[in-house]
Design an enzyme around this catalytic site. Structure first.
Site, PDB file in Angstrom:
ATOM      1  CG  HIS A 182      -1.914   2.985  -7.376  1.00  0.00           C
ATOM      2  ND1 HIS A 182      -1.345   4.006  -6.631  1.00  0.00           N
ATOM      3  CD2 HIS A 182      -2.986   2.554  -6.667  1.00  0.00           C
ATOM      4  CE1 HIS A 182      -2.045   4.182  -5.519  1.00  0.00           C
ATOM      5  NE2 HIS A 182      -3.051   3.323  -5.506  1.00  0.00           N
ATOM      6  CD  GLU A 222      -4.208   5.892  -2.961  1.00  0.00           C
ATOM      7  OE1 GLU A 222      -5.040   6.143  -3.855  1.00  0.00           O
ATOM      8  OE2 GLU A 222      -3.697   4.765  -2.826  1.00  0.00           O
ATOM      9  CB  SER A 241      -9.111   5.088  -9.845  1.00  0.00           C
ATOM     10  OG  SER A 241      -9.036   5.348  -8.460  1.00  0.00           O
TER      11      SER A 241
HETATM   12  N1  HBI Z   1      -2.550  -2.228   1.146  1.00  0.00           N
HETATM   13  N2  HBI Z   1      -2.963  -3.622  -0.635  1.00  0.00           N
HETATM   14  C1  HBI Z   1      -2.875  -2.387  -0.144  1.00  0.00           C
HETATM   15  N3  HBI Z   1      -3.107  -1.326  -0.958  1.00  0.00           N
HETATM   16  C2  HBI Z   1      -3.022  -0.050  -0.482  1.00  0.00           C
HETATM   17  O1  HBI Z   1      -3.225   0.895  -1.260  1.00  0.00           O
HETATM   18  C3  HBI Z   1      -2.697   0.158   0.864  1.00  0.00           C
HETATM   19  C4  HBI Z   1      -2.473  -0.969   1.669  1.00  0.00           C
HETATM   20  N4  HBI Z   1      -2.171  -0.816   2.977  1.00  0.00           N
HETATM   21  C5  HBI Z   1      -2.031   0.478   3.579  1.00  0.00           C
HETATM   22  C6  HBI Z   1      -2.297   1.607   2.666  1.00  0.00           C
HETATM   23  N5  HBI Z   1      -2.594   1.420   1.412  1.00  0.00           N
HETATM   24  C7  HBI Z   1      -2.291   3.009   3.199  1.00  0.00           C
HETATM   25  O2  HBI Z   1      -2.801   3.037   4.482  1.00  0.00           O
HETATM   26  C8  HBI Z   1      -0.937   3.681   3.302  1.00  0.00           C
HETATM   27  O3  HBI Z   1      -0.353   3.331   4.505  1.00  0.00           O
HETATM   28  C9  HBI Z   1       0.061   3.415   2.356  1.00  0.00           C
HETATM   29 FE    FE Z   2      -4.394   3.229  -3.892  1.00  0.00          FE
END
Ligand code: HBI
Ligand code: FE
Length: 305
Positions: A182, A222, A241
């Protein structure tokens, strides 16, 4: 005894929600899923020492107020080695498989096999480049909270390392996924703008729309790809990744289609193998324009109604 029925619940009406006005309104303490209890298929499931270390690192995130410096961690030898192995493998594919914006960012970030990057340091680089911030978090946030953070140019990041038994695999976000997947793209202003638009839409979204935005996030942040001359290159963190996903994206049996945030998005598959279909941008300038038009509908609706 005659009982009177309770008044009918208005199931189709959303519970009144407070729209966050700043990052301080977003709770980073409510974690979904894996918190301290890892699922049985987690590589660290039987490793008490790993679980303790992971929980301790996760717990640091709970006490941090946005604006506080992010604690620096001294990574253990096996964590250092996990970082070095993952970076070493992934770097073999970056020159041919990653987009040029990612390669430029990796140069600037100067990743080294012998130094696990500190979140505070990459936070400072983001502040200077795109203005994004890192906020440490104990695990998976609710999608609404996670997406809302993006509206305030804040990326919620884990700080613990995946289990050393599988340096190339993690079932949950971990430091390697965040830092390698990221962070580099978030230094790019057009990309950062595109991501922020998803966040802005999420502030005004119904629960159903949050689910749609989760998929838009999935197929861009992603698993997004971008055209460079005639070649397809990765910019999504889930590809960048993962050695296997990088290879599959480039040479595997997969479809490519232009990204259309208005269209119904395919079901997401988390566990069963690689993506069948990737969505393509022609550039990040175009991506940020597209998502700006998309998020504008949510913003306009909010201000009319
Ligand atoms: N929480 N910490 C964290 N990291 C993520 O990549 C993440 C998340 N919560 C929800 C999520 N990704 C996905 O389900 C998307 O809703 C963004
Ligand atoms: Fe992620």
């Amino acid at each position: 005894v005659v009982r009177r029925a309770a008044p009918p619940l208005e199931n189709d009406q959303e519970v009144a929600r407070q729209i966050p006005k700043s990052i301080h309104d977003i709770d980073n303490g409510k974690i979904l899923g894996f918190d301290a209890n890892l699922s049985e298929d987690h590589p660290g499931f039987h490793d008490e020492d790993y679980k303790q270390r992971r929980s301790w690192i996760a717990s640091l995130a709970r006490d941090i107020v946005p604006g506080d410096p992010i604690p620096r961690l001294e990574y253990r030898p096996e964590e250092q080695e996990t970082w070095a192995k993952a970076l070493g493998e992934l770097e073999k594919l970056f020159p041919t498989h990653a987009c040029k914006e990612f390669l430029d960012a990796v140069d600037r970030l100067d990743f080294r096999p012998d130094v696990v990057p500190q979140l505070q340091d990459v936070h400072e680089v983001l502040q200077e480049t795109s203005g994004f911030a890192i906020r440490p978090v104990a695990g998976l946030l609710h999608p609404r909270d996670f997406l809302n953070g993006l509206a305030f140019k804040t990326f919620h990041s884990t700080q613990y390392m995946r289990h050393f038994s599988q340096p190339m695999y993690t079932p949950e976000p971990d430091l390697i996924h965040e830092i390698i997947g990221h962070i580099p793209m978030l230094t790019n202003k057009y990309y950062a703008d595109m991501v922020q638009q998803i966040g802005l839409a999420s502030l005004y979204a119904t629960d159903k729309e949050i689910w749609h935005l989760t998929k838009v996030y999935w197929y861009t942040v992603e698993f997004g790809v971008v055209m460079e001359e005639e070649e397809v290159k990765a910019f999504g963190a889930g590809i960048l990744s993962s050695y296997g996903e990088l290879d599959h994206m480039k040479t595997g049996d997969r479809e490519l289609a232009p990204l259309d945030p208005w269209a119904k998005q395919p079901k997401m598959s988390y566990k069963d193998g690689f993506q069948k279909k990737y969505f393509v941008l022609s550039s990040f300038e175009e991506g940020s324009e597209l998502l700006r038009r998309y998020s504008k509908q949510y913003i306009d609706r909010e201000h009319q109604g």
